[in-house]
Design an enzyme around this catalytic site. Structure first.
Site, PDB file in Angstrom:
ATOM      1  N   ASP A   1      28.920  36.528  -7.266  1.00  0.00           N
ATOM      2  CA  ASP A   1      28.039  37.677  -7.053  1.00  0.00           C
ATOM      3  C   ASP A   1      27.238  37.528  -5.766  1.00  0.00           C
ATOM      4  OD1 ASP A   1      26.589  35.501  -8.278  1.00  0.00           O
ATOM      5  OD2 ASP A   1      24.906  36.863  -8.405  1.00  0.00           O
ATOM      6  N   GLU A   2      26.675  38.610  -5.331  1.00  0.00           N
ATOM      7  CA  GLU A   2      25.707  38.653  -4.233  1.00  0.00           C
ATOM      8  C   GLU A   2      26.118  37.792  -3.040  1.00  0.00           C
ATOM      9  OE1 GLU A   2      21.738  39.859  -6.762  1.00  0.00           O
ATOM     10  OE2 GLU A   2      21.953  37.771  -6.136  1.00  0.00           O
ATOM     11  N   ALA A   3      27.251  38.125  -2.483  1.00  0.00           N
ATOM     12  CA  ALA A   3      27.739  37.419  -1.295  1.00  0.00           C
ATOM     13  C   ALA A   3      27.824  38.410  -0.141  1.00  0.00           C
ATOM     14  CB  ALA A   3      29.088  36.780  -1.570  1.00  0.00           C
TER      15      ALA A   3
ATOM     16  N   ARG B   1      20.475  43.640  -7.580  1.00  0.00           N
ATOM     17  CA  ARG B   1      20.904  43.018  -8.816  1.00  0.00           C
ATOM     18  C   ARG B   1      21.710  41.764  -8.553  1.00  0.00           C
ATOM     19  NH1 ARG B   1      24.381  47.005 -11.099  1.00  0.00           N
ATOM     20  NH2 ARG B   1      24.270  47.987  -9.078  1.00  0.00           N
TER      21      ARG B   1
END
Length: 606
Positions: free
Chosen positions: A380-382, A17
């Site tokens: 996000d998404e790091a 996600r």
């Protein structure tokens, strides 16, 4: 066309996600506090519409008889038949503002512009000292209603003699105009002259929003949207009373806003899109960005720019050498991945200083072009960043944004770093996260929200499995993804912000109700092409940006808009689907290529 190696794209069935977040620094959480005051003036004394008529055809009026209420989306707080004959709009109708300021007159001009193409009428506008001074058969816009209406509330009273819109300022009048256009026949949305007649049923409406933040996000990072398409998206969102445009301006696949002090960001960073290379103008100049901001302002929408980090930064890493640990730029990226790509180098004091200086320059520039109170810093998404590196990013970007005087916004993941109290976080979790609420092992997303609440954050709610508009409707959808499952329109409607972080039984919400500022529908552009279950082989698979947006946004954006605007007591799929169906002829008239969702009784021919 640059199609990456398939190994660079994660499985469509297991795609991680992605968070996205809006911000705000002056949006009221809800107008619940105004209800008591409104009761004093009797404005919202009753329930919403008692009955909803079956959707009519494109040429018919919205209500079949004086005993029915017109089908409006979002559902107003109170809507009652007015009794008596309808108001008839003619070429002699006068559009009156009551002691109007310039913004009120702008609303009048906007309404006249909406009505002109289909009716052929070029209505005369005039300012009068009072509503009583308006002539008979007038459309009256009065910005001097009671303060209890709030900034966006309005009343609308239509009878054979006049249509009167009253609000406490121009913004409320603008929201009321969106209701008025739904009271007219669907053909009013046409760009060419139609035969009419142009009638408004006798009705009494009193209305105000449930939440002060109602956002529509547009991902221009992966797929660049020209200014005209952004303006189209603004118009479509404003028609359903959305008041915020969240622009996702930077991504692995492209940097879309000019930063004068760092020209390489657009010379190199804007040269790619997902599946495309070689661009020279896939970004907004300062003048173009201001054009978007001003256009949104004319629709009473606030623009929130998002500059993502520390992940989703390949375009920046391809443009600025010292953001990388080896001080060399990477190759521009035009692939379809993103969650596991490189992040800003934050592993040592020198590179933390480099990133801090970069963020300071970028945020100062963006803030100077953005009159709104919020800047979104992503977060996000790091996955490639360590906790120390992530915290270094959050600390640096929080200071860079704070020093501009703007409020910090980010995805809910940002709470893993040192955010200041009052930060606006955007929750993008899903039903799987809800199943872990109250258990011994809450999901990482829920843990992030717990941290954010403890640190004094407020929230925008946009569950990925409900309000992410790039999710496919079903197996037949030609665009988009389904890593959050399929999201038919009923699923996009069937949720509530106050239980989005609650247990499956609706109890124990992690985000307190008074910390929720609103909702957002997010249109990502990861797979904005035909046959999106596979990687593309040709740029011919990509439709025009507006074609993709129309199909994925309609009918789901109106569903999310109603969640943000209408009282919870009106929330009912069986009545909503009838009101939604009545929008079909309007979208046809407007040239919107929407998805005819199963389970909605669309009128024949719509």
């Amino acid at each position: 066309m640059n199609v990456p190696d398939r190994s660079s794209a994660p499985s469509l069935l297991r795609r991680p996600r992605r968070p996205r977040r809006p911000g705000r620094a002056g949006f009221p959480r809800s107008l619940a506090a105004a209800v008591g005051a409104l009761a004093l003036i009797g404005t919202f004394g009753g329930a919403a519409a008692a009955s909803t008529p079956a959707p009519g055809g494109a040429g018919s009026g919205p209500a079949a008889s004086s005993g029915a209420v017109p089908p409006v989306v979002p559902q107003p707080v109170s809507e009652r038949p007015g009794g008596g004959p309808a108001f008839r709009l003619t070429a002699r109708t006068e559009l009156v503002t009551v002691a109007g300021d310039p913004r009120t007159r702008q609303v009048a001009d906007y309404l006249a512009g909406l009505l002109a193409p289909a009716t052929g009428f070029h209505l005369r506008t005039a300012d009068r000292p009072s509503a009583a001074a308006a002539p008979a058969d007038a459309l009256v816009l009065d910005p001097h209603g009671p303060a209890a209406l709030g900034a966006e509330g309005y009343t609308l009273n239509a009878s054979a003699g006049a249509v009167r819109l009253t609000a406490h300022g121009a913004e409320g009048l603008f929201r009321g105009v969106q209701t008025l256009r739904q009271l007219l026949p669907a053909a009013v949305e046409s760009a060419t002259v139609q035969p009419g007649p142009w009638t408004v049923p006798a009705v009494r409406i009193a209305d105000r929003p449930r939440y002060g933040y109602r956002g529509a996000m547009l991902d221009v990072g992966r797929r660049f949207f020209p200014v005209k398409d952004v303006e189209r998206y603004i118009d479509q969102a404003a028609a359903y009373k959305m008041n915020t445009l969240h622009l996702h301006l930077t991504e692995d696949q492209g940097w879309r806003i000019a930063i004068g002090a760092i020209p390489s960001l657009t010379a190199i960073g804007a040269s790619t899109q997902s599946g495309w290379t070689g661009g020279t103008d896939w970004y907004y100049t300062a003048a173009q960005y201001r054009q978007i901001v001003n256009y949104a302002r004319s629709r009473f929408m606030t623009v929130i720019p998002e500059i993502d980090g520390p992940g989703h930064t390949s375009a920046a890493l391809a443009s600025v050498p010292n953001l990388n640990c080896d001080d060399h730029t990477i190759a521009p990226y035009s692939g379809f991945g993103g969650a596991n790509l490189r992040t800003y180098c934050l592993s040592d004091p020198q590179h933390i200083a480099n990133v801090t200086a970069f963020l300071t320059t970028v945020m100062n520039t963006v803030a100077g072009m953005t009159p709104g109170p919020v800047i979104d810093a992503g977060g996000d998404e790091a996955a490639e960043a360590t906790q120390a590196e992530y915290s270094a990013y959050v600390g640096a970007v929080a200071k860079a944004v704070g020093d501009t005087g703007k409020r910090l916004m980010g995805w809910h993941n940002l709470a893993e770093g040192p955010i200041p109290a009052g930060t606006l976080l955007q929750y993008w979790g899903d039903d799987n996260d809800r199943k872990t609420v109250g258990t011994a092992s809450p999901s990482r997303d829920i843990q992030d929200v717990q941290q954010g609440v403890a640190k004094g954050a407020d929230y925008i709610v946009s569950p990925a499995d409900r309000s992410y508009l790039d999710m496919q409707y079903d197996t037949s959808t030609p665009y988009g993804l389904h890593w959050e499952g399929y999201v038919p329109v009923e699923r996009a409607y069937d949720w509530d912000p106050t239980t989005a972080t609650a247990k499956p039984d609706g109890t124990g919400s992690v985000i307190p109700a008074d910390r929720i500022e609103g909702v957002e529908a997010a249109l990502w552009s990861d797979r904005a092409y035909y046959g999106s279950n596979q990687l593309p082989t040709s740029t011919s698979q990509f439709p025009e940006q507006s074609v993709y947006a129309d199909f994925m946004v309609y009918p789901r954006l109106p569903a999310v808009a109603e969640i943000g605007w209408s009282p919870l007591s009106t929330h009912d799929w069986d009545t909503f689907k009838l009101r939604l169906a009545a929008q079909g002829p309007r979208w046809n008239a407007a040239g919107i290529g929407y998805y005819r969702a199963p389970g909605v009784p669309w009128p024949s021919g719509s």
